[in-house]
Design a protein around this motif. Structure first.
Motif, short mmCIF file in Angstrom:
data_model
loop_
_atom_site.label_atom_id
_atom_site.label_comp_id
_atom_site.label_asym_id
_atom_site.label_seq_id
_atom_site.Cartn_x
_atom_site.Cartn_y
_atom_site.Cartn_z
N PRO A 137 0.79 -1.24 0.00
CA PRO A 137 0.00 0.00 0.00
C PRO A 137 0.82 1.28 0.00
N LEU A 138 1.96 1.30 0.68
CA LEU A 138 2.76 2.53 0.69
C LEU A 138 3.26 2.88 -0.70
N ARG A 139 3.34 1.88 -1.57
CA ARG A 139 3.77 2.12 -2.94
C ARG A 139 2.60 2.41 -3.86
N THR A 140 1.47 1.75 -3.63
CA THR A 140 0.37 1.83 -4.58
C THR A 140 -0.71 2.84 -4.18
N ALA A 141 -1.18 2.75 -2.93
CA ALA A 141 -2.34 3.54 -2.50
C ALA A 141 -1.95 4.83 -1.79
N PHE A 142 -0.88 4.80 -1.01
CA PHE A 142 -0.50 5.96 -0.19
C PHE A 142 -0.26 7.23 -1.00
N PRO A 143 0.41 7.19 -2.17
CA PRO A 143 0.63 8.44 -2.91
C PRO A 143 -0.67 9.17 -3.25
N ILE A 144 -1.73 8.43 -3.52
CA ILE A 144 -3.03 9.06 -3.80
C ILE A 144 -3.54 9.74 -2.53
N TRP A 145 -3.50 9.01 -1.43
CA TRP A 145 -3.97 9.56 -0.15
C TRP A 145 -3.23 10.86 0.20
N LEU A 146 -1.92 10.84 0.03
CA LEU A 146 -1.12 12.00 0.41
C LEU A 146 -1.48 13.22 -0.44
N GLN A 147 -1.67 13.03 -1.75
CA GLN A 147 -2.01 14.17 -2.61
C GLN A 147 -3.36 14.76 -2.25
N VAL A 148 -4.32 13.91 -1.92
CA VAL A 148 -5.65 14.40 -1.54
C VAL A 148 -5.55 15.23 -0.26
N HIS A 149 -4.81 14.73 0.74
CA HIS A 149 -4.76 15.43 2.02
C HIS A 149 -3.86 16.66 1.98
N ARG A 150 -2.91 16.66 1.09
CA ARG A 150 -2.09 17.88 0.95
C ARG A 150 -2.91 19.02 0.37
N ALA A 151 -3.97 18.71 -0.35
CA ALA A 151 -4.80 19.73 -0.97
C ALA A 151 -5.83 20.34 -0.03
N CYS A 152 -5.82 19.90 1.23
CA CYS A 152 -6.89 20.31 2.16
C CYS A 152 -6.57 21.56 2.97
N ASN A 153 -5.32 22.02 2.96
CA ASN A 153 -4.95 23.22 3.73
C ASN A 153 -5.35 23.09 5.20
N HIS A 154 -4.77 22.10 5.86
CA HIS A 154 -5.15 21.80 7.24
C HIS A 154 -4.71 22.86 8.24
N GLU A 155 -3.61 23.54 7.98
CA GLU A 155 -3.11 24.60 8.86
C GLU A 155 -2.85 24.09 10.28
N HIS A 156 -1.95 23.13 10.38
CA HIS A 156 -1.46 22.63 11.67
C HIS A 156 -2.59 22.12 12.57
N ALA A 157 -3.57 21.47 11.99
CA ALA A 157 -4.68 20.95 12.79
C ALA A 157 -4.22 19.77 13.63
N VAL A 158 -4.84 19.61 14.80
CA VAL A 158 -4.52 18.49 15.70
C VAL A 158 -5.81 17.80 16.10
N PHE A 159 -5.69 16.52 16.46
CA PHE A 159 -6.84 15.77 16.96
C PHE A 159 -7.11 16.17 18.41
N VAL A 160 -8.36 16.28 18.74
CA VAL A 160 -8.76 16.57 20.12
C VAL A 160 -9.18 15.25 20.76
N LEU A 161 -8.30 14.70 21.61
CA LEU A 161 -8.57 13.43 22.27
C LEU A 161 -9.18 13.68 23.65
N ASP A 162 -9.72 12.64 24.24
CA ASP A 162 -10.34 12.76 25.56
C ASP A 162 -9.30 13.29 26.56
N PRO A 163 -9.62 14.37 27.29
CA PRO A 163 -8.65 14.96 28.22
C PRO A 163 -8.25 14.04 29.36
N ARG A 164 -8.98 12.97 29.58
CA ARG A 164 -8.62 12.04 30.66
C ARG A 164 -7.44 11.16 30.28
#
Length: 632
Positions: free
Chosen positions: A578-605
């Motif tokens: 997958p890192l050779r076949t599928a991952f390059p597609i995933w990376l290009q899609v997510h690079r186009a999203c302009n995330h601006e240093h977004a982080v996941f908000v996990l349970d504070p506990r």
């Protein structure tokens, strides 16, 4: 019973039926039951407008993008082609062809199965404009009544004109003018005899004979129509033979982008509201599609598949699905390499073993029983005796064993042996229960290979269940339509979000933190400018012999799944991971999203701690072999 006797009986029955229908027709028409307003409305039909997630129009559903063609502008050979293909007696019958009924009945009796129908062009027009696709005796009677009355009210030429302006040619194409421009880039008035035969041949089964999708089948059907045209003296035998030798050449053009999405929407809307309302009712449909991101995904997918077809197998295909992690709104859907090649939607219609994508669920079930990602198991040669006495001895993808390691390392490195041991310690029941809660359909087997993903799922299912770890344990059903309004602006459909808490945020948060480790390992292979400025979590999946590759990953704003495989389920090729076949597609899609240093908000506990990834021992400083995990 002799044929002559059977024919006599059939003619008697049809005569009685005809008398009954004509009598009933007179009664019903005088009673004002028959309503021909759809026919008048078809001339000035309003299209259904489809909007993207920002409210901009990106496609339409309409009968014809071209102006309707009047009968006098139709080439005679086009009319002859449709008469030959669909209704030999069109210009002589009164709406119902008794000759056609007898002929088809005898043919069907001879073959002892239904091989020939008897619907006239008038009846087909009635079905197009007045009825849905249900097949009932009552509807058939009404169809015949409408056809008879239609023939009383309108000329043959006008009926043929309406029919040719409304008939379906596949790929969302309605009407001969639209079909002519789509297939050959010219008006219907310029069609040649062989091209007319192509159009006439399609309508029996657009899904099988549309030349954009099935050129070989379309050419064979064209030749059958040409044979009938010669039999009816519309062309000579020599002309028919000559036209049959012509290659089927189509205009070079591109179908609308997001063609698989449009087809998925068409099927849903037509089933819910009916064909007539979809194409003539002036509805407005608000979808969830991000058209800009869709185009990025289509381009990335096509480029990668082109590369894989050159380096691995020439029949590789796949799909891409991106959803909003919080709502399930579909932002991207690529159902295959080329809609012209296949209308098959590999996001929702292809079900394959999901491979190591199952492992996060195995570890989630283990965490529910009190385990921690700092716990350890030994990666070593391992065997289990099967029912017939043979030994099942699984291996890791790299054919190596690393000894004792933490569950966190085992997950992000996708270790097989530790996953199997974790499944056996946790128990099948809980892992299967978690899988069902996450909307995997199965079927499920109580075998150790369950830990390696020996159960089937679609890309839609895989993306939706993985999204749970990006959404604090909540499952959301992917959907593509927000709402539908009728011509008066009244909402006649609104999506009702399906959101279920299937895992505790404490459990899903621990798994999410471990899944972030895999991308941190991959990140070092890319220069800073080619990476994502955001947190991300992901998991690969591979099946035996590399038949299927999966890559599903999330950033805080988007969850995307990529499936790569062959429709016949043949292996992709050696070392096709997958890192050779599928991952390059995933990376290009997510690079186009302009995330601006977004982080996941996990349970504070949850508490973040550093551990040695092999021993699980707590450490105070980052370093080689040190990973950060979440614990309760």
């Amino acid at each position: 019973m002799r044929w002559s006797t059977l024919i006599t009986v059939l003619f008697s029955l049809f005569a009685l039926a005809g008398a009954f229908i004509l009598g009933l027709l007179v009664f019903i028409s005088h009673d004002g039951v028959l309503d021909f307003s759809p026919l008048e409305r078809s001339v000035s039909a309003r299209p259904t407008i489809v909007l993207d997630d920002k409210g901009a129009e990106w496609t339409r559903f309409q009968l014809d993008r071209r102006d309707p063609i009047v009968f006098s502008a139709l080439p005679k050979h086009l009319v002859n082609a449709f008469v030959a293909a669909e209704d030999w007696d069109f210009f002589s019958h009164k709406g119902i062809s008794w000759k056609g009924i007898v002929r088809s009945t005898l043919v069907n009796l001879y073959h002892r199965r239904i091989v020939q129908g008897a619907s006239t062009i008038t009846q087909q027009l009635v079905k197009l404009l007045f009825f849905d696709s249900q097949r009932t005796f009552k509807r058939k009677i009404k169809e015949q009544l409408y056809a008879l009355l239609l023939e009383q009210r309108y000329s043959k030429e006008y009926i043929m004109q309406l029919y040719l302006n409304n008939v379906y040619f596949g790929c969302g194409i309605y009407g001969v003018e639209a079909a002519s421009h789509t297939f050959w880039g010219k008006s219907v008035s310029a069609l040649t005899v062989d091209e007319a035969a192509v159009l006439a041949g399609i309508v029996r089964s657009p899904g099988s004979y549309c030349p954009l999708l099935h050129p070989e089948g379309s050419a064979k059907r064209r030749n059958a129509v040409l044979t009938k045209m010669a039999r009816l003296n519309f062309v000579t035998e020599d002309e028919s033979s000559s036209y049959k030798t012509k290659p089927l050449i189509l205009a070079t053009h591109a179908l609308d982008h997001a063609a698989h999405v449009k087809e998925m929407l068409r099927q849903f809307l037509e089933e819910r509201f009916g064909r007539q309302k979809l194409y003539t009712g002036g509805m407005v449909v608000k979808t969830t599609l991000d058209t800009s991101l869709q185009k990025t995904a289509e381009k990335a997918f096509k480029q990668q598949i082109d590369l894989l077809r050159k380096t691995l197998r020439n029949n590789i295909d796949g799909g891409v699905l991106s959803i909003d992690p919080r709502t399930g709104a579909i932002k991207v859907l690529v159902g295959g390499y080329n809609f012209k090649e296949s209308q098959f939607n590999r996001v929702v219609q292809t079900s394959r073993q999901i491979g190591s994508l199952i492992k996060p669920l195995v570890y989630a079930a283990a965490l529910e029983q009190g385990k921690s990602f700092a716990d350890t198991l030994i990666d070593e040669p391992f065997g289990l005796e099967e029912a017939h006495g043979t030994i099942w001895a699984p291996n890791n993808y790299n054919l190596k064993f690393e000894g004792r390691m933490t569950l966190a390392r085992a997950l992000y490195r996708s270790n097989n042996i530790v996953a199997i041991k974790t499944l056996l310690e946790t128990g099948y029941d809980r892992v299967l229960e978690v899988s069902r809660q996450c909307h995997l359909q199965g079927p499920f087997n109580r075998y150790p290979s369950l830990a390696l993903g020996c159960l089937d799922g679609t890309l839609n299912e895989a993306t939706a269940f993985f999204n749970i770890f990006a959404n604090n344990g909540r499952y959301v059903e992917p959907y593509a339509i927000e709402w539908v309004k009728d011509i008066f602006g009244t909402k006649i459909y609104r999506h009702e979000r399906q959101e279920i808490q299937v895992l505790s945020p404490l459990i899903s948060g621990q798994v999410a933190k471990a899944l972030m480790l895999a991308l941190k390992m991959v990140r070092k292979w890319y220069p800073a400018g080619a990476w994502l400025e955001t947190e991300a979590l992901s998991k690969t999946g591979t099946t035996n012999d590399c038949r299927t590759n999966w890559y599903v990953g999330s950033t805080p704003d988007l969850t995307t799944g990529v499936y790569i495989g062959c429709d016949d389920n043949t292996p992709l090729g050696k070392n096709s991971y997958p890192l050779r076949t599928a991952f390059p597609i995933w990376l290009q899609v997510h690079r186009a999203c302009n995330h601006e240093h977004a982080v996941f908000v996990l349970d504070p506990r949850l508490q973040m701690v550093l551990i040695d990834e092999m021993s699980g021992r707590r450490v105070s400083q980052p370093g080689d072999g040190v990973i950060e995990i979440a614990i309760v």
